[in-house]
Write a protein that holds these residues in place. Structure first.
Motif, PDB file in Angstrom:
ATOM      1  N   ASP A 204       0.806  -1.224   0.000  1.00 46.08           N
ATOM      2  CA  ASP A 204       0.000   0.000   0.000  1.00 46.08           C
ATOM      3  C   ASP A 204       0.839   1.274   0.000  1.00 46.08           C
ATOM      4  N   LEU A 205       2.126   1.148   0.339  1.00 49.94           N
ATOM      5  CA  LEU A 205       2.949   2.334   0.541  1.00 49.94           C
ATOM      6  C   LEU A 205       3.080   3.207  -0.709  1.00 49.94           C
ATOM      7  N   PRO A 206       3.276   2.643  -1.911  1.00 50.42           N
ATOM      8  CA  PRO A 206       3.325   3.525  -3.090  1.00 50.42           C
ATOM      9  C   PRO A 206       2.071   4.367  -3.260  1.00 50.42           C
ATOM     10  N   GLU A 207       0.897   3.800  -2.928  1.00 47.79           N
ATOM     11  CA  GLU A 207      -0.348   4.567  -3.018  1.00 47.79           C
ATOM     12  C   GLU A 207      -0.366   5.699  -1.997  1.00 47.79           C
ATOM     13  N   VAL A 208       0.200   5.442  -0.815  1.00 44.98           N
ATOM     14  CA  VAL A 208       0.306   6.495   0.196  1.00 44.98           C
ATOM     15  C   VAL A 208       1.232   7.604  -0.307  1.00 44.98           C
ATOM     16  N   VAL A 209       2.358   7.215  -0.895  1.00 45.21           N
ATOM     17  CA  VAL A 209       3.323   8.199  -1.399  1.00 45.21           C
ATOM     18  C   VAL A 209       2.676   9.121  -2.427  1.00 45.21           C
ATOM     19  N   GLU A 210       1.777   8.583  -3.242  1.00 49.81           N
ATOM     20  CA  GLU A 210       1.136   9.376  -4.289  1.00 49.81           C
ATOM     21  C   GLU A 210       0.176  10.424  -3.733  1.00 49.81           C
ATOM     22  N   GLU A 224      11.598  -2.486  -3.238  1.00 48.52           N
ATOM     23  CA  GLU A 224      10.600  -1.588  -2.666  1.00 48.52           C
ATOM     24  C   GLU A 224      10.988  -0.128  -2.889  1.00 48.52           C
ATOM     25  N   GLY A 225      12.291   0.165  -2.768  1.00 50.28           N
ATOM     26  CA  GLY A 225      12.761   1.521  -3.006  1.00 50.28           C
ATOM     27  C   GLY A 225      12.472   1.991  -4.420  1.00 50.28           C
ATOM     28  N   ASN A 226      12.588   1.083  -5.371  1.00 50.13           N
ATOM     29  CA  ASN A 226      12.296   1.422  -6.769  1.00 50.13           C
ATOM     30  C   ASN A 226      10.826   1.791  -6.944  1.00 50.13           C
ATOM     31  N   ALA A 229      10.268   5.232  -5.351  1.00 51.23           N
ATOM     32  CA  ALA A 229      10.815   6.307  -6.192  1.00 51.23           C
ATOM     33  C   ALA A 229       9.906   6.582  -7.384  1.00 51.23           C
ATOM     34  N   GLN A 230       9.357   5.530  -7.985  1.00 47.13           N
ATOM     35  CA  GLN A 230       8.458   5.723  -9.124  1.00 47.13           C
ATOM     36  C   GLN A 230       7.172   6.421  -8.694  1.00 47.13           C
ATOM     37  N   ALA A 231       6.630   6.011  -7.543  1.00 46.91           N
ATOM     38  CA  ALA A 231       5.407   6.649  -7.053  1.00 46.91           C
ATOM     39  C   ALA A 231       5.663   8.118  -6.722  1.00 46.91           C
ATOM     40  N   ALA A 232       6.813   8.409  -6.107  1.00 42.50           N
ATOM     41  CA  ALA A 232       7.144   9.792  -5.756  1.00 42.50           C
ATOM     42  C   ALA A 232       7.368  10.637  -7.008  1.00 42.50           C
TER      43      ALA A 232
END
Length: 504
Positions: A204-210, A224-226, A229-232
């Motif tokens: 869920d973290l990439p969705e939170v980052v967005e 996970e870092g990749n 970074a893409q979501a950010a």
């Protein structure tokens, strides 16, 4: 409402957002992105109201972090014991004391860090004021990893607080007891509008980052870092990434084998080998390989006794996924010189030394988060340097040698996030040194002043008056050759006297 029951905003998606409650001591339910919208809004309102700008506010929050760690030391020891079977000694030394040192260091230096920095003036700004002002970024997201779940959340948080930001902290879902403890304690000690803890899973973290933060600080593995970074990147959010990597360690023929073995064994096997900064493999000079392996065996016997499973100083794998991955790599790589025992029901892997390891073995193809130390052989430092430089840039490079020229070569001819000679890990714990990755091992750094800088915007400020328009009028249209000649002449004078050229 009973004192044993607390509100938990964690929810489940049943077509709409619903709130649940949990009892103290039970792992909190997940926090989903819908809930984060409200927390982010509250934090942004608090930031825009200037709540975090005052020095006294920041000092009070830093003091509260220290107080929380002191008053709940036993709770943190218990939580990390449940999650990682982590010994009290390791919890206090590598988690709690490290965070307290960071907070106290920031507390002592905050006034100096917050002061504007005056910079050199030129001929055209002689009577003006040129300075750099540190501005907080806003609302930042801090996502910690499971290998050091307290340190990796709270050390960046100290920097975010010192720099004047609001923060949302996401501890790792893998260490549920520690995450629940942070979720419960932080609202009791820190400002409830400026600082929040969420419990979003890795998926869920990439969705939170967005949701669009002002900065994202992430610690974890490269995959996970990749994704982070893409979501950010989709919202142009700046990131700091502290990622894993295969940290090499060269052991030279000119070194104190006994001391080298002790320091390596401690660094590799503390926290059951679950560390971003531990030596990942040894490149050992052929002349001392047999002696080093024997010395490592003796160290493991001294550290953990004949049966490490019974030792109160040795931990366990955080979950079955990490256990299975480490066990499979161990069984398919090299030759077991010591250890190798595994017990799935306990998530136990004995401290293991592997020899006869080939570069193509599975243990050399992935990051190792477990108590396994592969030993490879090289004939000299040239081979070690060439081997290291063939791989992705690691988070750390280590070298053990009594020859300063060998140390100098390893330091200057390899590239890594950090370097340490004749010891391991310590360079990643010091408040006065920046720590971070390079290339595939991450971007950005933190600790001490560097954490403050990471969470600050360095704003350039030129404070001018309206005098001397008799000079500055030369820059205005209509452009005349005479004006250009005068400005060129003045710039030449500036260049001779100050070493640089500017007259506007």
């Amino acid at each position: 409402m009973s004192g044993k029951v607390k509100a938990c905003y964690a929810c489940q998606r049943n077509g709409r957002l619903t709130c649940r409650r949990t009892r103290l001591g039970e792992p909190c339910l997940k926090t989903y992105p819908l809930e984060c919208v409200d927390l982010l809004r509250r934090a942004r309102v608090a930031f825009q109201a200037g709540r975090t700008l005052k020095e006294n506010f920041r000092l009070a929050q830093l003091e509260a972090v220290v107080r929380m760690l002191e008053e709940h030391e036993c709770d943190f020891v218990d939580a990390l014991g449940r999650d990682l079977h982590k010994p009290r000694f390791e919890t206090v030394m590598s988690e709690l004391l490290l965070v307290k040192n960071e907070a106290l260091y920031a507390f002592s230096n905050l006034k100096k860090w917050m002061q504007p920095q005056h910079v050199e003036r030129n001929l055209s700004t002689t009577l003006d004021e040129c300075l750099v002002v540190n501005e907080p970024l806003g609302v930042v997201l801090i996502a910690g990893t499971w290998s050091s779940p307290v340190q990796m959340c709270l050390v960046p948080l100290v920097g975010a607080i010192a720099a004047g930001n609001c923060a949302i902290i996401n501890p790792s879902e893998c260490t549920s007891h520690t995450s629940e403890l942070l979720h419960r304690l932080i609202p009791l000690y820190l400002d409830n509008e400026c600082f929040h803890v969420i419990l979003a899973g890795a998926s869920d973290l990439p969705e939170v980052v967005e949701l669009k933060f002002d900065h994202v600080f992430f610690t974890g593995n490269r995959e996970e870092g990749n994704r982070i970074a893409q979501a950010a990147a989709r919202t142009l959010t700046p990131v700091t990434l502290i990622l894993g990597g295969k940290n090499p360690c060269y052991v030279d023929c000119q070194c104190d084998i006994a001391t080298t073995a002790q320091r390596l064994a401690w660094a590799r096997f503390h926290n059951a080998g679950q560390s971003l900064v531990a030596p990942d493999y040894i490149l050992c000079h052929a002349d001392v390989k047999a002696r080093l392996v024997q010395a490592l065996k003796c160290c493991l016997m001294q550290f953990y006794g004949p049966d490490p499973r019974e030792s109160r100083s040795f931990g366990r794998m955080v979950n079955l996924e990490i256990f299975n991955r480490t066990r499979d790599m161990l069984w398919r790589s090299g030759k077991v010189a010591m250890g190798g025992q595994v017990i799935e029901a306990e998530k136990y892997i004995a401290p293991t030394i592997l020899t006869d390891v080939a570069e193509s073995d599975p243990i050399m193809q992935q990051d190792v988060f477990g108590p396994v130390l592969p030993v490879l052989t090289v004939n000299n430092e040239d081979e070690a340097i060439a081997f290291i430089n063939k791989q992705e840039k690691p988070l750390c490079v280590y070298a053990y040698s009594n020859n300063s020229k060998v140390i100098s070569r390893l330091m200057s001819e390899t590239s890594s996030g950090s370097f340490c000679s004749n010891d391991s890990i310590l360079q990643s714990l010091m408040v006065a040194l920046p720590f971070g990755g390079v290339g595939a091992s991450g971007t950005g750094s933190y600790h001490g002043r560097y954490s403050f800088d990471t969470f600050s915007h360095r704003k350039s400020c030129l404070l001018r008056g309206t005098r001397f328009e008799c000079v500055t009028y030369l820059r205005y249209p209509p452009y005349e050759d005479r004006n250009l000649s005068l400005m060129t002449w003045a710039s030449t004078l500036s260049q001779k006297s100050q070493g640089w050229c500017q007259i506007l």
